[in-house]
Design an enzyme around this catalytic site. Structure first.
Site, PDB file in Angstrom:
ATOM      1  N   GLU A 152       0.847  -1.197   0.000  1.00  0.00           N
ATOM      2  CA  GLU A 152       0.000   0.000   0.000  1.00  0.00           C
ATOM      3  C   GLU A 152       0.883   1.248   0.000  1.00  0.00           C
ATOM      4  O   GLU A 152       2.033   1.211   0.454  1.00  0.00           O
ATOM      5  CB  GLU A 152      -0.883  -0.037   1.263  1.00  0.00           C
ATOM      6  N   ASN A 172     -12.194  -1.407  -1.019  1.00  0.00           N
ATOM      7  CA  ASN A 172     -11.503  -2.018   0.120  1.00  0.00           C
ATOM      8  C   ASN A 172     -12.197  -1.593   1.408  1.00  0.00           C
ATOM      9  O   ASN A 172     -12.522  -0.412   1.587  1.00  0.00           O
ATOM     10  CB  ASN A 172     -10.048  -1.530   0.161  1.00  0.00           C
ATOM     11  N   GLU A 173     -12.423  -2.525   2.292  1.00  0.00           N
ATOM     12  CA  GLU A 173     -13.031  -2.231   3.601  1.00  0.00           C
ATOM     13  C   GLU A 173     -14.164  -1.212   3.448  1.00  0.00           C
ATOM     14  O   GLU A 173     -14.188  -0.165   4.104  1.00  0.00           O
ATOM     15  CB  GLU A 173     -11.971  -1.782   4.612  1.00  0.00           C
ATOM     16  N   TYR A 177      -6.624  -9.072  11.453  1.00  0.00           N
ATOM     17  CA  TYR A 177      -5.338  -8.718  12.056  1.00  0.00           C
ATOM     18  C   TYR A 177      -5.256  -9.265  13.475  1.00  0.00           C
ATOM     19  O   TYR A 177      -6.256  -9.315  14.193  1.00  0.00           O
ATOM     20  CB  TYR A 177      -5.160  -7.197  12.081  1.00  0.00           C
ATOM     21  N   GLU A 203      -5.952  -9.280   3.499  1.00  0.00           N
ATOM     22  CA  GLU A 203      -5.149  -8.594   4.518  1.00  0.00           C
ATOM     23  C   GLU A 203      -5.129  -9.475   5.758  1.00  0.00           C
ATOM     24  O   GLU A 203      -6.187  -9.800   6.309  1.00  0.00           O
ATOM     25  CB  GLU A 203      -5.716  -7.215   4.865  1.00  0.00           C
ATOM     26  N   GLN A 235       2.233  -6.045   5.563  1.00  0.00           N
ATOM     27  CA  GLN A 235       2.435  -5.695   4.165  1.00  0.00           C
ATOM     28  C   GLN A 235       3.889  -6.012   3.824  1.00  0.00           C
ATOM     29  O   GLN A 235       4.686  -6.213   4.713  1.00  0.00           O
ATOM     30  CB  GLN A 235       2.124  -4.233   3.932  1.00  0.00           C
TER      31      GLN A 235
HETATM   32  O1  AHR Z   1      -2.913  -2.665   6.247  1.00  0.00           O
HETATM   33  C1  AHR Z   1      -3.224  -1.464   6.879  1.00  0.00           C
HETATM   34  C2  AHR Z   1      -4.698  -1.109   6.770  1.00  0.00           C
HETATM   35  O2  AHR Z   1      -5.456  -2.041   7.464  1.00  0.00           O
HETATM   36  C3  AHR Z   1      -5.285  -1.135   5.395  1.00  0.00           C
HETATM   37  O3  AHR Z   1      -5.064   0.040   4.691  1.00  0.00           O
HETATM   38  C4  AHR Z   1      -6.735  -1.310   5.655  1.00  0.00           C
HETATM   39  O4  AHR Z   1      -7.409  -1.954   4.602  1.00  0.00           O
HETATM   40  C5  AHR Z   1      -6.764  -2.086   6.952  1.00  0.00           C
HETATM   41  O5  AHR Z   1      -7.624  -1.529   7.870  1.00  0.00           O
END
Ligand code: AHR
Length: 493
Positions: free
Chosen positions: A27, A174-175, A241, A297, A346
């Site tokens: 990103e 995205n999201e 995450y 992600e 990332q």
């Molecule tokens: O990876 C960091 C961020 O996490 C991304 O931009 C977003 O899609 C997610 O919330």
């Protein structure tokens, strides 16, 4: 030392582990693109057309199959036309999500496609739904993939690229439930249908369209998307995450104790439940499993390193992250019937990175080494692993002590990846390989002195794989001794 047992039926197996499970994500965030991949042609750091040679060589080494770009949250503020044409004419913008820095758009579509060519990987482009238009997305697809005469194809040629590129993976926002527009699933499902309609297949190019999926355990989102838009999409994403703490205090990447180690690995194992439940919902609408679950992600998210812009999400990467990667990749392998792609967040200098850079120096992280060790699984046939192992208990809680997955590649070689989650106890394992008469087995192990050992610029090889000597092979049975806190990968033939 406790004895555990694994049985693998090496001559069975029908699902292929998609190589895209080993995918990556880059990103416009912190120093992922600028300083990470891209230094510009004038830089003293060796580069080809502005792209760092050392990075390309390292990522080719792990067979990077696909790279997602330009975001993330950045994708829904990105207007691609600002990133093509002569660099001196490209407008600047503020990267409002990530540190409020100025983005000069020097790295744009041509540079990204060049990067993918140099890496030998496929592009996965995420289009802007949140602040863009269906027309803008349609024109980007046309710019990239149309061979005939058209305003966008002509513009591409005027910008120096005669032939269209092949682009398969296309994200529609995205999201969209958050930074991509705060939409409700019903609204987004309709937006998806509208935008996806105008993402055309030009010539022989065939888009694989990926809808924004759920975060974590938002099963309602998956249900609505599959119900309302399932027949219009090829892939549905999922983001997850792992935070040892919470969003206010996530925890340090390197200063942590066994409590945080245990919590982090427990949360890594939760991916199995997430994938199982989202996949079960998808099964209701898509029993043939045509639609891929795209975990575009995932990874560990810690507090930013002291003194760094908090919006840059720069964190170190320790042995704990190697275990997170090993566990998660085992889960994806084992769910390859539904998981078609995954992209760790990332690639460089951001979150659970493969590589950290500082000026002209780079360091390969423990996570990188796990991707390198696991690359034999890419494209191989999944083998079911029947595992009967003990538990790793800590503070009255317990999780499985071992995570495993296995595959057979086209040459007949069996790959077995094993993680010992226990930070203090080695595990003795008996592994029966039914259906083969192996002649030899070799292995590598990744472990370190301490749970938080990491590779730094002045000590870049503190965590790196070495030959595994804790194994004997007799007939079709392997006796294994997995060191505490380790990732072990075996090749048997
Ligand atoms: O990876 C960091 C961020 O996490 C991304 O931009 C977003 O899609 C997610 O919330």
């Amino acid at each position: 030392m406790s004895a555990s047992r694994i049985i693998i039926n090496t001559d069975l197996g029908k699902s292929q582990i998609s190589k895209y499970i080993y995918g990556h994500f880059a990103e416009h965030l912190g120093r992922c693109i600028y300083g990470g991949f891209w230094v510009g042609q004038e830089s003293k750091i060796p580069n080809i057309r502005g792209i760092r040679n050392d990075i390309v060589a390292a990522l080719r080494q792990i067979n990077i199959p696909v790279l997602r770009w330009p975001g993330g949250c950045f994708a829904d503020e990105y207007h691609w036309q600002n990133g093509v044409g002569p660099v001196e004419n490209r407008p600047w913008m503020v990267n409002t999500h990530w540190g409020g820095v100025t983005e000069n758009n020097h790295f744009g579509t041509h540079e990204f496609m060049d990067l993918c060519d140099q890496l030998g990987c496929e592009p996965y482009i995420c289009g802007n739904v949140g602040s863009g238009t269906a027309q803008e997305m349609q024109q980007w697809v046309e710019y990239l993939t149309f061979d005939g005469q058209s305003p966008m194809a002509d513009l591409r040629r005027a910008n120096g690229r005669k032939d269209p590129w092949a682009v398969r993976f296309w994200g529609v926002g995205n999201e969209s439930w958050g930074c991509g527009g705060n939409m409700r699933p019903e609204f987004y499902a309709d937006q998806y249908r509208r935008y996806a309609t105008y993402c055309r297949n030009f010539g022989r190019n065939r888009l694989y369209k990926i809808a924004c999926g759920a975060s974590d355990s938002n099963y309602h989102w998956t249900e609505v998307l599959m119900r309302e838009a399932g027949r219009f999409l090829d892939g549905l994403s999922l983001h997850y995450y792992i935070l040892p703490g919470d969003w206010a205090a996530k925890g340090s990447a390197t200063q942590f104790d066994e409590d945080a180690w245990f919590t982090t690995l427990r949360k890594a194992l939760f991916m199995d439940e997430l994938v199982t439940k989202h996949a079960t919902l998808m099964d209701q609408y898509d029993p043939e499993k045509r639609v891929g679950l795209i975990v575009d992600e995932w990874g560990a998210w810690y507090d930013v390193e002291p003194g760094i812009n908090p919006g840059f999400l720069y964190q170190q990467n320790s042995l704990r992250d190697a275990l997170v990667a090993g566990i998660t990749l085992n889960i994806f392998n084992n769910h390859c019937e539904r998981v078609y792609m995954a992209n760790i967040a990332q690639t460089i200098n951001v979150l659970q990175a493969m590589i950290l850079t500082e000026g002209d120096r780079m360091v390969l992280t423990p996570t990188y080494h796990v991707f390198e060790m696991y690359k034999g699984h890419q494209g191989a046939t999944l083998l079911l692993v029947d595992i009967n192992c003990g538990l790793y208990e800590h503070n009255g809680e317990s999780i499985p002590a071992i995570s495993a997955s296995a595959s057979r590649d086209e040459t007949g070689k069996v790959h077995l990846s094993l993680c010992n989650l226990n930070p203090t106890r080695a595990m003795s394992l008996v592994c029966e390989l039914r259906g083969m008469e192996p002649a030899r087995a070799i292995g590598r192990v990744l472990t370190a002195e301490a749970i938080n050992t990491h590779n730094a610029f002045d000590q870049p090889e503190a965590v790196k794989p070495v030959a595994f000597d804790g194994m004997t092979l007799a007939s079709n049975t392997l006796q294994l001794n997995l060191p505490a806190k380790s990732v072990v990968v075996l090749e048997v033939e």
